[in-house]
Design a protein around this motif. Sequence first.
Motif, mmCIF file in Angstrom:
data_model
loop_
_atom_site.group_PDB
_atom_site.id
_atom_site.type_symbol
_atom_site.label_atom_id
_atom_site.label_comp_id
_atom_site.label_asym_id
_atom_site.label_seq_id
_atom_site.Cartn_x
_atom_site.Cartn_y
_atom_site.Cartn_z
ATOM 1 N N ASN A 1 7.991 -0.570 -4.292
ATOM 2 C CA ASN A 1 8.320 0.049 -3.010
ATOM 3 C C ASN A 1 9.431 -0.701 -2.277
ATOM 4 N N PRO B 1 9.804 7.103 7.782
ATOM 5 C CA PRO B 1 10.583 7.656 8.898
ATOM 6 C C PRO B 1 11.110 6.586 9.860
ATOM 7 N N GLU B 2 10.379 5.478 10.009
ATOM 8 C CA GLU B 2 10.866 4.394 10.866
ATOM 9 C C GLU B 2 12.122 3.767 10.292
ATOM 10 N N ASP C 1 0.862 -1.184 0.000
ATOM 11 C CA ASP C 1 0.000 0.000 0.000
ATOM 12 C C ASP C 1 0.896 1.231 0.000
ATOM 13 N N THR C 2 0.930 1.955 -1.105
ATOM 14 C CA THR C 2 1.910 3.028 -1.257
ATOM 15 C C THR C 2 1.722 4.144 -0.240
ATOM 16 N N ASP C 3 0.486 4.469 0.111
ATOM 17 C CA ASP C 3 0.269 5.524 1.112
ATOM 18 C C ASP C 3 0.810 5.088 2.474
ATOM 19 N N GLN C 4 0.480 3.862 2.886
ATOM 20 C CA GLN C 4 1.008 3.348 4.148
ATOM 21 C C GLN C 4 2.527 3.227 4.104
ATOM 22 N N LYS D 1 4.697 5.089 2.426
ATOM 23 C CA LYS D 1 5.330 6.398 2.599
ATOM 24 C C LYS D 1 5.297 6.842 4.058
ATOM 25 N N ALA D 2 4.201 6.528 4.739
ATOM 26 C CA ALA D 2 4.081 6.925 6.141
ATOM 27 C C ALA D 2 5.055 6.164 7.038
ATOM 28 N N ALA D 3 5.500 4.996 6.587
ATOM 29 C CA ALA D 3 6.398 4.167 7.398
ATOM 30 C C ALA D 3 7.868 4.500 7.195
#
Length: 208
Positions: free
Chosen positions: A149, A87-88, A78-81, A83-85
Motif C-alpha cells: 500500500n 481521498p485525504e 490495514d488495506t480497508d482503512q 482505501k478509506a484514507a
Amino acid sequence: MLAIANAPVSYGAFELTVGIYPDVPDGEGVLSAVASAGYQGIDLGPVGYLGEGDTLAENLRRHSLGLAGGYLEIPFHDTDQFKAALPELDELLAAFDIAAPVNKELGLPDPRATIAVISQGNRRDVPGQAVDNRSLGYTDAQWDAFGRNAEQVARYCRERGYAPVFHNESGGNIEAPWELEEVIRLTSFDLCLDTGHLLVGGGEPVSF
C-alpha cells in the motif's frame, strides 16, 4: 537550490490542535510570523488551514512564501482503512496543485508529500521500546500490506508530479531504526528523517 521553511506545527497548529483547542493561532497569523522571520517556505498544516482553493495561492503570494509540503498519516498496514484514507491524499495533492505555481514564481522546488503511518494503539503507550522488542511492531502480514500500500502511494504521488517522503514518528509503528530500514527495503520513498523522533526510537541520527 537550498530553501529553508518552517511549519504551523512550530506554532502549535497541527492536526491535533486546529479546530480542537482554544488559542491556536490562525493561518494568517502563522503565515505572517513565518514570513517575518525570514523563511522562504511553509508547510501546509491541516488542509485548508492556510486557505481553501485559490485563497491558498493568494495567501502564499502575499507573504512571498512557497509551500514546502504537507503531512498525512495513512494506515498502510490495514488495506480497508488504507482505501478509506485515499481521498485525504487527493485533497493534499490538490492543495499542492494550487500552490505549485507560486513555488515556480518564487524559484522554489515543488511541495513534497510527507507521509507517516497512523499508530496502532499499543505503540503510543510504549515509545522507544520497539528498538529492543520487535513484538511491538507489525506482523509479517501487516508488513506485507504496508509495503504494497505504501508503494502504491509513492507511485501515485510521483504520477501527480510530487516527490513522496516518509516521516518517522515517536510512539508510532515506524519509529525504531529497524522499522525505518523496512520502509527503505519495501518502498521507494525517500526519507524526511525526524532526528529527534529517531533518538526517542533508539536510533542515532548521524550514523543512520
